[in-house]
Design a protein around this motif. Structure first.
Motif, short mmCIF file in Angstrom:
data_model
loop_
_atom_site.label_atom_id
_atom_site.label_comp_id
_atom_site.label_asym_id
_atom_site.label_seq_id
_atom_site.Cartn_x
_atom_site.Cartn_y
_atom_site.Cartn_z
N UNK A 290 0.78 -1.38 -0.45
CA UNK A 290 -0.33 -0.05 -0.50
C UNK A 290 0.87 1.39 0.11
N UNK A 291 2.37 1.34 0.31
CA UNK A 291 2.92 2.32 0.55
C UNK A 291 4.12 2.10 -1.16
N UNK A 292 3.89 1.21 -1.87
CA UNK A 292 4.26 1.86 -3.17
C UNK A 292 4.13 2.77 -4.08
N UNK A 293 4.58 4.22 -4.30
CA UNK A 293 3.95 5.15 -5.10
C UNK A 293 3.58 6.56 -4.31
N UNK A 294 3.31 6.34 -2.12
CA UNK A 294 2.90 6.75 -1.70
C UNK A 294 3.88 7.59 -0.83
N UNK A 295 3.89 9.07 -1.08
CA UNK A 295 4.87 9.69 -0.16
C UNK A 295 4.03 9.54 1.40
N UNK A 296 5.74 9.03 1.85
CA UNK A 296 5.28 8.22 3.20
C UNK A 296 6.82 8.83 4.00
N UNK A 297 6.25 9.30 5.24
CA UNK A 297 7.58 10.01 6.39
C UNK A 297 8.61 9.15 7.07
N UNK A 298 9.42 9.65 6.96
CA UNK A 298 10.42 8.84 7.92
C UNK A 298 10.73 9.75 8.63
N UNK A 299 11.08 9.78 10.32
CA UNK A 299 11.42 10.39 11.21
C UNK A 299 12.79 9.59 11.44
N UNK A 300 13.92 10.41 11.49
CA UNK A 300 15.42 9.49 11.82
C UNK A 300 16.41 10.04 13.07
N UNK A 301 17.41 10.19 13.24
CA UNK A 301 18.25 10.29 13.46
C UNK A 301 19.63 10.61 13.58
N UNK A 302 20.03 11.60 12.46
CA UNK A 302 20.93 11.68 10.97
C UNK A 302 22.40 11.67 11.86
N UNK A 303 23.08 11.38 11.19
CA UNK A 303 24.51 11.26 11.43
C UNK A 303 25.29 12.82 11.83
N UNK A 304 24.56 13.44 11.46
CA UNK A 304 24.69 15.14 11.97
C UNK A 304 24.40 15.83 13.83
N UNK A 305 23.95 14.42 13.70
CA UNK A 305 22.63 14.78 15.69
C UNK A 305 21.47 15.40 15.76
N UNK A 306 20.72 15.00 14.42
CA UNK A 306 19.55 16.27 15.02
C UNK A 306 18.53 14.67 14.82
N UNK A 307 16.93 15.26 14.53
CA UNK A 307 16.20 14.35 14.85
C UNK A 307 15.68 14.78 13.20
N UNK A 308 15.09 14.43 12.26
CA UNK A 308 14.37 15.16 11.59
C UNK A 308 13.95 13.92 10.36
N UNK A 309 12.95 15.42 10.27
CA UNK A 309 11.65 14.31 8.92
C UNK A 309 12.35 14.21 7.73
N UNK A 310 12.04 12.59 6.88
CA UNK A 310 12.54 12.60 6.02
C UNK A 310 11.39 12.41 4.65
N UNK A 311 10.41 13.02 3.79
CA UNK A 311 9.61 11.78 2.76
C UNK A 311 10.07 11.75 1.91
#
Length: 318
Positions: A290-311
């Motif tokens: 069901x996620x194929x082709x659907x914009x999905x938000x990923x919450x990450x802790x980046x290598x820069x040490x920040x909590x960010x959201x990637x779509x």
């Protein structure tokens, strides 16, 4: 001191036993004629069980029964012997779908496995160790178990039963007292007694629908390799998650959805679409078709040490 009314107990026990026997016999009469013996044709001889779900010869079995075979021999209890072709198979759920070359006289109905409760009667029908159309009965021992498929993927919503299964039972139906198929018998634990597993009928129904429509089961893909690792407590607190583990991106596929969406090697994936990710199994489970082709938000802790959201925009898994 308590006591047992000796005049009542034998009559009650006998009535219960008779009712149980009638229930099991009724299930066998209803579903047994739909159960078949499945033999692989070509290289890699082997056999197992299957069961018809439609008059035009759709037969469900396990993926490990057919393996890579394109054609199988099907033997029905009424003596009908025909060949069939494998329409599709799913290693991740151990389900395969066959189309018999001719129609069948009997077929079973898939029930709703969500209606199951521990203690419900469970009847298994199959062809173990060459003993054709063997019936065993027991109860549903547990629900919502997880087990590893041959692909390594974790299968959820697996039914545990104490109905005896043996090699050759694989692919046969696990049936409720109402005569509905509630699972596809798939595995036993070698050396254990009274512990066997079946793929829930709702999972099987989903796989069947996908195979009939697409020829395979669609799953989403973002193009990463990851590892389940401990999540630093300060990161968990900052992200508002109670999980102590997460997925760290080990490798990115060049040009894949994750790379295009800005993920980098070393990033932690904390949540997908608002659902916490505690490990690789969670990641795989959340990447459904069901996620194929659907914009999905990923919450990450980046290598820069920040909590960010990637779509990200997942694609169909190759």
């Amino acid at each position: 001191m308590g006591f047992i009314d000796k005049d009542i107990r034998p009559a009650d026990d006998g009535a219960i036993t008779d009712a149980y026997s009638r229930t099991v016999a009724g299930v066998v009469d209803l579903v047994g004629p739909a159960v078949s013996r499945i033999e692989r044709l070509g290289a890699g001889a082997g056999h197992g069980s299957g069961f018809a779900i439609s008059s035009d010869g759709l037969i469900v079995t396990n993926n490990h029964v057919v393996e890579t075979a394109k054609a199988v021999r099907i033997t029905m209890p009424d003596g009908l012997v025909t060949e069939g072709r494998v329409l599709g198979r799913d290693v991740d759920t151990d389900i395969a779908l066959i189309r018999a070359d001719s129609g069948v006289g009997h077929w079973a109905r898939l029930g709703d496995s969500k209606n199951l409760r521990r203690g419900h009667i469970a009847v298994a029908i199959g062809n173990p160790l060459g003993f054709e159309w063997t019936v065993t009965a027991g109860i549903v021992s547990a629900l919502g178990r997880s087990m590893r498929a041959a692909s390594g993927r974790l299968m959820d919503d697996v039914i545990q039963t104490d109905a005896a299964l043996n090699p050759g039972s694989s692919g046969g139906p696990l049936v409720s007292s109402g005569g509905e198929v509630i699972g596809v018998n798939t595995a036993v634990i070698q050396g254990a007694q009274g512990i066997a597993f079946a793929v829930a009928s709702n999972t099987a129904n989903f796989v069947i629908s996908e195979i009939l429509r697409y020829g395979h089961v669609r799953r989403a893909f973002i193009g990463i390799a990851g590892d389940t690792i401990a999540l630093p407590r300060k990161v968990a607190l900052a992200a508002g998650t109670s999980s102590s583990t997460s997925v760290r991106v080990r490798r990115l596929e060049p040009g894949g959805p994750a790379a295009r969406g800005g993920l980098r090697e070393g990033d932690y994936i904390l949540a997908i679409g608002g659902t916490p990710v505690g490990g690789v199994d969670d990641l795989v489970r959340l990447m459904g078709g069901e996620r194929i082709g659907q914009a999905t938000e990923f919450l990450i802790f980046s290598v820069d040490g920040k909590i960010e959201t990637r779509t990200l925009l997942p694609v169909a898994r190759p």
